[in-house]
Write an enzyme that holds these catalytic residues in place. Structure first.
Site, PDB file in Angstrom:
ATOM      1  N   SER A 151       3.565  -5.162   2.663  1.00  0.00           N
ATOM      2  CA  SER A 151       4.399  -5.112   3.011  1.00  0.00           C
ATOM      3  C   SER A 151       5.514  -6.761   1.902  1.00  0.00           C
ATOM      4  O   SER A 151       5.122  -8.094   1.565  1.00  0.00           O
ATOM      5  CB  SER A 151       4.513  -6.067   4.832  1.00  0.00           C
ATOM      6  OG  SER A 151       5.972  -6.740   4.851  1.00  0.00           O
ATOM      7  N   TYR A 164       0.134 -11.997   9.444  1.00  0.00           N
ATOM      8  CA  TYR A 164       0.690 -10.946   9.107  1.00  0.00           C
ATOM      9  C   TYR A 164       1.270 -10.695   7.938  1.00  0.00           C
ATOM     10  O   TYR A 164       0.041  -9.741   6.647  1.00  0.00           O
ATOM     11  CB  TYR A 164       2.090  -9.989  10.385  1.00  0.00           C
ATOM     12  CG  TYR A 164       2.326  -9.029   9.493  1.00  0.00           C
ATOM     13  CD1 TYR A 164       1.503  -7.693   9.746  1.00  0.00           C
ATOM     14  CD2 TYR A 164       3.451  -8.891   8.229  1.00  0.00           C
ATOM     15  CE1 TYR A 164       2.116  -6.595   9.278  1.00  0.00           C
ATOM     16  CE2 TYR A 164       3.868  -7.893   8.294  1.00  0.00           C
ATOM     17  CZ  TYR A 164       3.222  -6.473   8.584  1.00  0.00           C
ATOM     18  OH  TYR A 164       4.087  -5.201   8.196  1.00  0.00           O
TER      19      TYR A 164
HETATM   20  N1  LIG Z   1       8.094  -0.768   9.742  1.00  0.00           N
HETATM   21  C1  LIG Z   1       8.241  -1.452   8.509  1.00  0.00           C
HETATM   22  O1  LIG Z   1       9.308  -1.946   8.714  1.00  0.00           O
HETATM   23  C2  LIG Z   1       6.673  -2.060   8.013  1.00  0.00           C
HETATM   24  C3  LIG Z   1       7.461  -2.657   6.970  1.00  0.00           C
HETATM   25  C4  LIG Z   1       6.341  -3.300   5.953  1.00  0.00           C
HETATM   26  C5  LIG Z   1       5.074  -3.123   6.619  1.00  0.00           C
HETATM   27  N2  LIG Z   1       5.130  -1.723   6.955  1.00  0.00           N
HETATM   28  C6  LIG Z   1       3.079  -1.651   7.543  1.00  0.00           C
HETATM   29  O2  LIG Z   1       3.613  -0.061   7.513  1.00  0.00           O
HETATM   30  C7  LIG Z   1       2.193   0.207   8.152  1.00  0.00           C
HETATM   31  C8  LIG Z   1       3.031   1.242   9.555  1.00  0.00           C
HETATM   32  O3  LIG Z   1       3.158   0.076  10.397  1.00  0.00           O
HETATM   33  P1  LIG Z   1       4.731   1.018  11.219  1.00  0.00           P
HETATM   34  O4  LIG Z   1       5.908   0.293  11.575  1.00  0.00           O
HETATM   35  O5  LIG Z   1       4.400   2.844  10.836  1.00  0.00           O
HETATM   36  O6  LIG Z   1       3.879   0.798  12.929  1.00  0.00           O
HETATM   37  P2  LIG Z   1       3.251   1.305  14.612  1.00  0.00           P
HETATM   38  O7  LIG Z   1       2.783   0.139  15.392  1.00  0.00           O
HETATM   39  O8  LIG Z   1       4.678   2.083  14.749  1.00  0.00           O
HETATM   40  O9  LIG Z   1       1.523   2.224  13.586  1.00  0.00           O
HETATM   41  C9  LIG Z   1       1.081   1.336  13.857  1.00  0.00           C
HETATM   42  C10 LIG Z   1      -0.564   2.405  14.176  1.00  0.00           C
HETATM   43  O10 LIG Z   1      -1.858   1.756  14.027  1.00  0.00           O
HETATM   44  C11 LIG Z   1      -2.252   1.460  14.938  1.00  0.00           C
HETATM   45  N3  LIG Z   1      -2.919   0.966  15.399  1.00  0.00           N
HETATM   46  C12 LIG Z   1      -2.914  -0.162  16.337  1.00  0.00           C
HETATM   47  N4  LIG Z   1      -3.703  -1.204  16.009  1.00  0.00           N
HETATM   48  C13 LIG Z   1      -4.972  -0.583  15.324  1.00  0.00           C
HETATM   49  C14 LIG Z   1      -6.887  -0.461  15.785  1.00  0.00           C
HETATM   50  N5  LIG Z   1      -6.931  -1.511  16.278  1.00  0.00           N
HETATM   51  N6  LIG Z   1      -7.040   0.792  14.867  1.00  0.00           N
HETATM   52  C15 LIG Z   1      -6.810   1.533  15.555  1.00  0.00           C
HETATM   53  N7  LIG Z   1      -5.296   2.011  15.083  1.00  0.00           N
HETATM   54  C16 LIG Z   1      -4.671   0.727  15.616  1.00  0.00           C
HETATM   55  C17 LIG Z   1      -1.427   1.734  16.391  1.00  0.00           C
HETATM   56  O11 LIG Z   1      -1.712   2.577  17.461  1.00  0.00           O
HETATM   57  C18 LIG Z   1      -0.139   2.856  15.652  1.00  0.00           C
HETATM   58  O12 LIG Z   1      -0.241   3.812  15.901  1.00  0.00           O
HETATM   59  C19 LIG Z   1       1.527  -0.774   8.337  1.00  0.00           C
HETATM   60  O13 LIG Z   1       0.731  -1.544   7.947  1.00  0.00           O
HETATM   61  C20 LIG Z   1       2.541  -2.106   8.170  1.00  0.00           C
HETATM   62  O14 LIG Z   1       1.802  -3.100   8.700  1.00  0.00           O
HETATM   63  C21 LIG Z   1       6.104  -1.052   8.652  1.00  0.00           C
END
Ligand SMILES: NC(=O)c1ccc[n+]([C@@H]2O[C@H](COP(=O)([O-])OP(=O)(O)OC[C@H]3O[C@@H](n4cnc5c(N)ncnc54)[C@H](O)[C@@H]3O)[C@@H](O)[C@H]2O)c1
Length: 277
Positions: A151, A164
């Site tokens: 990120s 984070y």
């Molecule tokens: N959505 C955004 O704007 C954004 C921005 C920058 C980076 N990201 C990165 O993209 C990735 C996905 O983000 P997202 O927005 O889809 O988040 P999200 O919360 O929708 O999905 C995260 C998933 O990880 C799972 N998870 C959490 N803890 C866990 C564990 N201990 N073991 C196994 N699974 C686990 C959750 O159940 C969930 O399904 C992440 O790495 C996030 O940091 C997202």
């Protein structure tokens, strides 16, 4: 080769694939021919995404895994390898991002130590352990592609989400370590640095005013969509990206590409009626 077949014969594991960007990535990889291990701590979420993939004619295995447990990670890798016979792609996507986690991960003086530990355990240690157990399978095949989701928080200082940010910065280093250590044996490793993507899970709870603040800092007309992230992961998973390794690729609508003064300067120029400096 069409997109429907560019990942044919490949087997992928996507962590955190029960929701959000991981779910979309699992769907896109499967639509391009990969067999996908849909791994998540939330089994119901993983099962529902896997069922969707199967209903669309793809192949998927839902696996429950808590990335805080090395034993469970080992079992996940074994389950996917046993079912599909190999592992070509690992997408380290999962992150602890639920509301309780985000609200207790604040500035350094106020970050709950449990939130710090959980971010580092799930996001960073979990991804490292997934590599530890997947890389030996890839080494036997002498090929593989690993993608880490990071990120802008991992690159730029900000006023909250301290844990984070540290967890995501560490992933950029980890991606390069894996690339350096196993590149000669055919394993590629890259990070994608994601901008703000509105998804069906974590980010839908973010207030509209914050979305507008973030949108102003993206250079694109809109904030990101999960599909825009999934498409880049599919490219990095495919042989079309065979000369890309050790890279951190911004997939962020230009969020990290411009001067911090850009937005206030733009407003200033609008007030002045000219951008003459
Ligand atoms: N959505 C955004 O704007 C954004 C921005 C920058 C980076 N990201 C990165 O993209 C990735 C996905 O983000 P997202 O927005 O889809 O988040 P999200 O919360 O929708 O999905 C995260 C998933 O990880 C799972 N998870 C959490 N803890 C866990 C564990 N201990 N073991 C196994 N699974 C686990 C959750 O159940 C969930 O399904 C992440 O790495 C996030 O940091 C997202």
């Amino acid at each position: 080769m069409t997109h429907a077949t560019r990942l044919a014969g490949k087997v992928a594991i996507v962590t955190g694939a029960g929701h959000g960007l991981g779910a979309e990535t699992a769907r896109v990889l499967a639509a391009q021919g990969a067999k996908v291990g849909v791994a998540d701590i939330d089994l119901a979420g993983a099962q529902s995404v896997a069922a969707e993939i199967e209903a669309a004619g793809g192949q998927a295995l839902p696996v429950q895994v808590d990335l805080m447990s090395e034993d469970q990670i080992k079992a996940m890798v074994q389950a996917v390898a046993a079912r599909f016979g190999r592992i070509d792609v690992l997408h380290n996507n999962a992150a602890a991002l639920d509301m309780a986690q985000r609200q207790s991960d604040r500035d350094v003086c106020n970050v709950a130590i449990e939130a710090w530990d959980r971010a580092l355990d799930v996001n960073t240690r979990g991804a490292m352990l997934c590599c530890k157990h997947v890389v030996p399978v890839m080494l036997e095949q002498r090929s593989g592609s690993i993608v880490f989701s990071t990120s802008g928080f991992g690159l730029l200082g900000d006023v909250t989400l301290t844990a984070y940010a540290a967890s995501k910065a560490a992933l950029m280093a980890l991606a390069r370590s894996v690339a350096a250590q196993y590149g000669k044996q055919g394993i590629r490793s890259n990070a994608i640095m994601i901008g703000f993507v509105v998804n069906d899970h974590a980010q839908k709870s973010v207030p509209e005013e914050i979305k507008q603040i973030l949108l102003a800092q993206h250079l694109t007309p809109e904030l990101g969509r999960p599909r825009q992230i999934a498409d880049v992961v599919a490219f990095l998973a495919s042989d079309e990206s065979s000369f890309i390794t050790g890279a951190t690729i911004p997939v962020d609508g230009g969020f990290t590409s411009h001067s911090p003064a850009m937005v206030p300067l733009k407003e200033y120029f609008v007030r002045q009626g000219s951008n003459k400096l």
